[in-house]
Design an enzyme around this catalytic site. Structure first.
Site, PDB file in Angstrom:
ATOM      1  N   GLY A  54       0.853  -1.258  -0.276  1.00 22.68           N
ATOM      2  CA  GLY A  54       0.010  -0.095   0.318  1.00 22.68           C
ATOM      3  C   GLY A  54       0.468   1.282   0.106  1.00 22.68           C
ATOM      4  O   GLY A  54       0.869   2.455  -0.523  1.00 22.68           O
TER       5      GLY A  54
ATOM      6  N   LYS B  67      -0.810 -17.352 -10.671  1.00 14.61           N
ATOM      7  CA  LYS B  67      -0.294 -16.637  -9.078  1.00 14.61           C
ATOM      8  C   LYS B  67      -0.668 -17.779  -7.890  1.00 14.61           C
ATOM      9  O   LYS B  67      -0.191 -18.075  -7.425  1.00 14.61           O
ATOM     10  CB  LYS B  67      -0.236 -15.313  -9.040  1.00 14.61           C
ATOM     11  CG  LYS B  67       0.116 -14.877  -8.301  1.00 14.61           C
ATOM     12  CD  LYS B  67       0.415 -13.044  -7.876  1.00 14.61           C
ATOM     13  CE  LYS B  67       1.205 -12.940  -6.201  1.00 14.61           C
ATOM     14  NZ  LYS B  67       0.558 -11.324  -6.121  1.00 14.61           N
TER      15      LYS B  67
END
Length: 322
Positions: A17, A199
């Site tokens: 973030g 992934k």
């Protein structure tokens, strides 16, 4: 959606973030940009603490950190956001969306950036049917050394793609360019769900094996794990097929060996969480394979076993190897 994508809210004060917040806030653009960070703990901060907040960023391959001012998001920022990027653990995504759903405008692009799969199934029911929801997968390495202090440890790339709603090719390009100008390399994919599964397969192998055995990523290339890896991949390819996703077993084998080698000395996120006494994302990794397998009548004994083993690790305390 506006033409400039100038108003951006990043949700999450963790490593990823803060990495995206930093690069978006410091992108040279010709427009007035408004980039803010929505943190889970900001309600506990006083007005003066909110106003004087700062964070520390160490760029890739540099030794010295710089201190920067941090702008926390308010309701007005969420309401005017052109893009909201949620850089959170899988199990926090739906709660975060639920808390801000009434403030999100219909034209906002909502981007989910997390490990594993599953949160979208909850999020799609919390937002209007026309809301554009995307996912972002990134391979950048970033370490949070202390609260509000991060080190960019590895250059990577980010793949984005559409999960719900509609975007014209012009809007896709516009979004990709906005993100790419901040933190390259960003690519838009029409088949992002297959990328998610690729992934996921890597995470289903590297994360639980390193967490359970308390080893660095590179050690999973040891021959003693080959049979277990093959069992996991056999189940994953069978489950993905029931969801319309074709994954080649041999390609997955090579990809996992390559990732393990490239990140040989790294501590996986799941192992880090176990070592730090934090909750893991196992429910959205091997647990997701278990749930989809159950839904589609595909047996997943190895994925199910590792899912349960990692859940049990919170009761185990092991010494970190040096």
């Amino acid at each position: 959606m506006t033409n400039k994508l100038a108003n951006i809210v990043v949700v999450g004060q963790g490593a990823m973030g803060l990495l995206w917040y930093h690069h978006l806030a410091h992108t040279n653009t010709n427009t007035n940009t408004n980039v803010s960070l929505l943190a889970s703990n900001q309600e506990q901060l006083s007005a003066s603490e909110l106003k004087s907040a700062k964070y520390q960023f160490t760029p890739y391959q540099q030794l010295h950190a710089e201190i920067y001012p941090l702008t926390y998001s308010q309701s007005a920022d969420i309401n005017s956001a052109d893009i909201i990027i949620l850089c959170l653990k899988s199990f926090h995504i739906a709660d975060a969306i639920q808390k801000m759903a009434q403030d999100i405008n219909p034209h906002c692009l909502v981007i989910l950036a997390h490990n594993g799969m599953g949160p979208f199934d909850e999020v799609v029911n919390l937002l209007p049917s026309q809301q554009v929801i995307l996912t972002m997968l990134t391979t950048h390495g970033c370490l949070r050394s202390m609260p509000l202090a991060i080190i960019h440890t590895g250059l990577g790339q980010s793949d984005i793609g559409l999960l719900a709603g509609e975007l014209s090719s012009n809007q896709q390009t516009q979004l990709t360019n906005r993100l790419n100008n901040a933190l390259a390399q960003v690519n838009f994919h029409q088949d992002i769900v297959k990328k998610q599964w690729l992934k996921l397969a890597i995470n289903c192998v590297i994360n639980p094996i390193t967490a359970i055995n308390n080893i660095d990523n590179g050690e999973i290339n040891n021959q003693k794990f080959t049979r277990q890896i093959n069992l996991l991949l056999t189940e994953i390819t069978a489950v993905s097929q029931t969801e319309g996703i074709e994954l080649a077993f041999s390609d997955l084998q090579k990809m996992i060996a390559k990732v393990a080698q490239a990140t040989a000395r790294n501590c996986s996120s799941m192992r880090s969480d176990v070592l730090g006494g934090r909750a893991t994302e196992i429910n959205f990794i091997n647990g997701y394979i278990h749930r989809i397998g159950k839904k589609n009548n595909v047996a997943t004994p190895e994925n199910t076993r590792l899912w349960q083993q990692v859940l049990d690790l919170k009761h185990v305390h092991y010494d970190r190897k040096e």
